[in-house]
Design a protein around this motif. Structure first.
Motif, PDB file in Angstrom:
ATOM      1  N   TYR A 276       0.840  -1.190   0.000  1.00  0.00           N
ATOM      2  CA  TYR A 276       0.000   0.000   0.000  1.00  0.00           C
ATOM      3  C   TYR A 276       0.880   1.246   0.000  1.00  0.00           C
ATOM      4  O   TYR A 276       2.074   1.185   0.330  1.00  0.00           O
ATOM      5  N   PRO A 277       0.323   2.402  -0.345  1.00  0.00           N
ATOM      6  CA  PRO A 277       1.127   3.640  -0.306  1.00  0.00           C
ATOM      7  C   PRO A 277       1.641   3.919   1.102  1.00  0.00           C
ATOM      8  O   PRO A 277       1.032   3.536   2.106  1.00  0.00           O
ATOM      9  N   ARG A 278       2.756   4.596   1.185  1.00  0.00           N
ATOM     10  CA  ARG A 278       3.366   4.910   2.476  1.00  0.00           C
ATOM     11  C   ARG A 278       2.484   5.874   3.261  1.00  0.00           C
ATOM     12  O   ARG A 278       1.875   6.801   2.706  1.00  0.00           O
ATOM     13  N   LEU A 279       2.423   5.641   4.564  1.00  0.00           N
ATOM     14  CA  LEU A 279       1.618   6.504   5.431  1.00  0.00           C
ATOM     15  C   LEU A 279       2.274   7.870   5.619  1.00  0.00           C
ATOM     16  O   LEU A 279       1.599   8.899   5.599  1.00  0.00           O
ATOM     17  N   ILE A 280       3.578   7.883   5.835  1.00  0.00           N
ATOM     18  CA  ILE A 280       4.296   9.129   6.132  1.00  0.00           C
ATOM     19  C   ILE A 280       5.201   9.449   4.951  1.00  0.00           C
ATOM     20  O   ILE A 280       6.054   8.652   4.562  1.00  0.00           O
ATOM     21  N   LYS A 281       5.015  10.632   4.403  1.00  0.00           N
ATOM     22  CA  LYS A 281       5.807  11.068   3.264  1.00  0.00           C
ATOM     23  C   LYS A 281       6.995  11.885   3.745  1.00  0.00           C
ATOM     24  O   LYS A 281       7.142  12.187   4.931  1.00  0.00           O
ATOM     25  N   THR A 282       7.836  12.253   2.793  1.00  0.00           N
ATOM     26  CA  THR A 282       9.047  13.004   3.149  1.00  0.00           C
ATOM     27  C   THR A 282       8.698  14.354   3.760  1.00  0.00           C
ATOM     28  O   THR A 282       9.281  14.770   4.775  1.00  0.00           O
ATOM     29  N   THR A 283       7.755  15.047   3.170  1.00  0.00           N
ATOM     30  CA  THR A 283       7.305  16.340   3.697  1.00  0.00           C
ATOM     31  C   THR A 283       5.809  16.294   3.939  1.00  0.00           C
ATOM     32  O   THR A 283       5.053  15.700   3.158  1.00  0.00           O
ATOM     33  N   ILE A 284       5.388  16.935   5.012  1.00  0.00           N
ATOM     34  CA  ILE A 284       3.960  17.023   5.317  1.00  0.00           C
ATOM     35  C   ILE A 284       3.322  18.036   4.374  1.00  0.00           C
ATOM     36  O   ILE A 284       3.923  19.072   4.045  1.00  0.00           O
ATOM     37  N   GLU A 285       2.121  17.721   3.954  1.00  0.00           N
ATOM     38  CA  GLU A 285       1.430  18.585   3.003  1.00  0.00           C
ATOM     39  C   GLU A 285       1.214  19.978   3.606  1.00  0.00           C
ATOM     40  O   GLU A 285       0.695  20.114   4.711  1.00  0.00           O
ATOM     41  N   GLY A 286       1.666  20.988   2.890  1.00  0.00           N
ATOM     42  CA  GLY A 286       1.532  22.374   3.338  1.00  0.00           C
ATOM     43  C   GLY A 286       2.725  22.891   4.111  1.00  0.00           C
ATOM     44  O   GLY A 286       2.722  24.069   4.493  1.00  0.00           O
ATOM     45  N   LEU A 287       3.723  22.035   4.371  1.00  0.00           N
ATOM     46  CA  LEU A 287       4.916  22.455   5.109  1.00  0.00           C
ATOM     47  C   LEU A 287       6.157  22.221   4.253  1.00  0.00           C
ATOM     48  O   LEU A 287       6.164  21.374   3.345  1.00  0.00           O
ATOM     49  N   SER A 288       7.197  22.953   4.560  1.00  0.00           N
ATOM     50  CA  SER A 288       8.469  22.780   3.870  1.00  0.00           C
ATOM     51  C   SER A 288       9.264  21.657   4.536  1.00  0.00           C
ATOM     52  O   SER A 288       8.868  21.092   5.565  1.00  0.00           O
ATOM     53  N   ILE A 289      10.431  21.340   3.962  1.00  0.00           N
ATOM     54  CA  ILE A 289      11.259  20.281   4.514  1.00  0.00           C
ATOM     55  C   ILE A 289      11.779  20.663   5.895  1.00  0.00           C
ATOM     56  O   ILE A 289      11.787  19.848   6.825  1.00  0.00           O
ATOM     57  N   GLU A 290      12.208  21.931   6.054  1.00  0.00           N
ATOM     58  CA  GLU A 290      12.713  22.375   7.355  1.00  0.00           C
ATOM     59  C   GLU A 290      11.619  22.359   8.406  1.00  0.00           C
ATOM     60  O   GLU A 290      11.835  21.944   9.557  1.00  0.00           O
ATOM     61  N   GLU A 291      10.415  22.805   8.047  1.00  0.00           N
ATOM     62  CA  GLU A 291       9.302  22.803   8.998  1.00  0.00           C
ATOM     63  C   GLU A 291       8.888  21.375   9.374  1.00  0.00           C
ATOM     64  O   GLU A 291       8.529  21.114  10.527  1.00  0.00           O
ATOM     65  N   THR A 292       8.967  20.470   8.418  1.00  0.00           N
ATOM     66  CA  THR A 292       8.635  19.071   8.715  1.00  0.00           C
ATOM     67  C   THR A 292       9.640  18.469   9.688  1.00  0.00           C
ATOM     68  O   THR A 292       9.263  17.778  10.646  1.00  0.00           O
ATOM     69  N   LYS A 293      10.952  18.723   9.461  1.00  0.00           N
ATOM     70  CA  LYS A 293      11.972  18.206  10.376  1.00  0.00           C
ATOM     71  C   LYS A 293      11.812  18.791  11.772  1.00  0.00           C
ATOM     72  O   LYS A 293      11.960  18.083  12.781  1.00  0.00           O
ATOM     73  N   GLU A 294      11.519  20.082  11.840  1.00  0.00           N
ATOM     74  CA  GLU A 294      11.339  20.723  13.142  1.00  0.00           C
ATOM     75  C   GLU A 294      10.124  20.167  13.880  1.00  0.00           C
ATOM     76  O   GLU A 294      10.157  19.956  15.099  1.00  0.00           O
ATOM     77  N   MET A 295       9.045  19.893  13.153  1.00  0.00           N
ATOM     78  CA  MET A 295       7.841  19.352  13.788  1.00  0.00           C
ATOM     79  C   MET A 295       8.079  17.934  14.298  1.00  0.00           C
ATOM     80  O   MET A 295       7.608  17.575  15.386  1.00  0.00           O
TER      81      MET A 295
END
Length: 431
Positions: A276-295
């Motif tokens: 099945y498709p992956r549950l967690i993607k590299t970046t959260i929708e609506g956020l940047s890569i830096e914001e995703t890592k910080e979250m």
């Protein structure tokens, strides 16, 4: 010389030789018809002294073998894929055969298969094709557009025919009291795989000897108990007459006949889960890569909302998360000790039931985010820990002095929420 012979004659006979000679004389006298033992003392010799030769005459009747020794029961031989039946098993159950009916959803299609479309029932054993996910009740190449409605109508008719008139309150309470934990030891455990296909056969085997069966639900499926109850009633054609937390009592129906039970072909092994498709993607929708890592970093440091026990009852998890989202936007659920597949399934259910956005599964934690514009779901409703199945129109409902409670109070302070949506299928592990 004469003196030596006289000494030999005066010697006494040893006791061992005397006893042996006495026994020999007794046996000789017993064997002879003119013995004094038989005439004077009425001595009857044992049959071992006069063994009778076997009777080989043609008129003699042989002793049946059943009287001489007890026939041994043949050992149980489970079905094997090597057995080639004369004809495939035909089942009239009006639904698609799946490995699990509560932990899968046909609306979500997999992106691939881990193995060829090899039927878990064995080659040529069932008259249904295996698509890699399920065995459809009607061949997709032959079925028409109105097949789903016909199957629903057939399923409803079969259930009504088996159930008959609803139970009165007195009958329901009597059955519930009889199948409580102290009085009935037999029960079916529903674990992390949920309601599996082979469990249907187990339920019918219990119904062969009793009119109801106790089912204890544990682990991942208890996050959505409404789905478990609906699938149990839909696939077994039974009726749930009691629910206390994760413990259910399933009634078979008034007109249920074990001789006319439906044919449930058994799965000989557990099929591989599709991809099945992956549950967690590299970046959260609506956020940047830096914001995703910080979250993700911040989510692992926030206080845990709760800690889940292995094979526990998680009925209060969804309302707990919904209430916590009213004040916090980021939550962490501690899942230490749980298998990785278990807390991935739990996170997948929370994503659909709350709803929420999954952030990470690292370090055996479930980190979820409510999103930017969070609004509590309006489709769900709350139920108490113990659900009442009394009929308000029944005059016998006011019968006093009867307690149908469950002695198992492991979840006496929890409540659970039911959603109108079904669960998401098992997902591929996070890479």
């Amino acid at each position: 010389m004469a003196t030596h012979l006289s000494r030999l004659l005066r010697r006494k006979t040893p006791p061992e030789i005397a006893i042996f000679s006495t026994r020999r004389s007794l046996s000789t006298n017993a064997a002879s018809p003119s013995s004094k033992l038989h005439s004077v003392y009425n001595f009857i010799p044992p049959p071992s002294l006069h063994p009778h030769p076997p009777d080989n005459s043609p008129n003699s009747k042989p002793v049946p073998e059943s009287r001489t020794r007890k026939r041994s029961k043949p050992p149980h031989r489970p079905p094997s894929s090597l057995d080639q039946p004369d004809r495939p098993i035909k089942s009239e159950l009006p639904f698609d055969f799946q490995f699990s009916y509560t932990e899968s959803n046909t609306k979500v299609r997999p992106i691939g298969l881990r193995e060829p479309k090899y039927s878990p029932f064995g080659p040529g054993r069932v008259d249904r094709v295996w698509t890699g996910v399920c065995a459809p009740a009607v061949d997709p190449k032959v079925g028409s557009a109105g097949v789903d409605g016909e199957l629903e109508e057939k399923r409803r008719e079969m259930r009504e025919m088996v159930q008959g008139d609803p139970l009165t309150n007195a009958e329901r309470k009597a059955i519930v009291e009889r199948f409580q934990r102290p009085k009935a030891k037999m029960q079916i455990n529903l674990g992390r795989d949920g309601l599996t296909h082979n469990m249907l056969d187990v339920i019918h085997n219990h119904w062969k000897h009793a009119e109801a069966v106790r089912i204890k639900c544990m682990g991942v499926p208890t996050v959505d108990m409404k789905n478990v109850c609906a699938q149990l009633e839909d696939k077994t054609f039974g009726k749930i007459i009691h629910r206390h937390g994760g413990q259910l009592i399933l009634y078979r129906g008034r007109h249920y006949k074990p001789s006319k039970r439906p044919v449930v072909p058994l799965m000989l092994w557990k099929p591989q889960e599709p991809v099945y498709p992956r549950l967690i993607k590299t970046t959260i929708e609506g956020l940047s890569i830096e914001e995703t890592k910080e979250m993700r970093k911040r989510g692992l440091s926030v206080p845990a909302l709760t800690r889940l026990a292995k094979n526990g009852y998680y009925g209060s998890l969804v309302p707990m998360v919904r209430d916590a989202f009213l004040s916090d936007e980021l939550l962490r659920i501690d899942c230490k000790g749980l298998p990785r597949s278990d807390y991935k399934k739990i996170g997948c259910k929370l994503k659909d039931l709350v709803p929420c956005i999954l952030v990470t599964f690292e370090k055996e934690q479930i980190v979820i985010w409510r999103g930017r514009n969070y609004k509590p779901a309006e489709g769900g409703y709350f139920l108490t820990e113990r659900e009442s199945f009394d009929n308000p129109n029944d005059s016998a409902s006011d019968e006093a002095g009867f307690d149908s409670g469950d002695s198992d109070n492991e979840s006496s302070t929890q409540t659970w929420i039911c959603s109108t949506r079904t669960t998401i299928p098992q997902t591929q592990d996070e890479r």
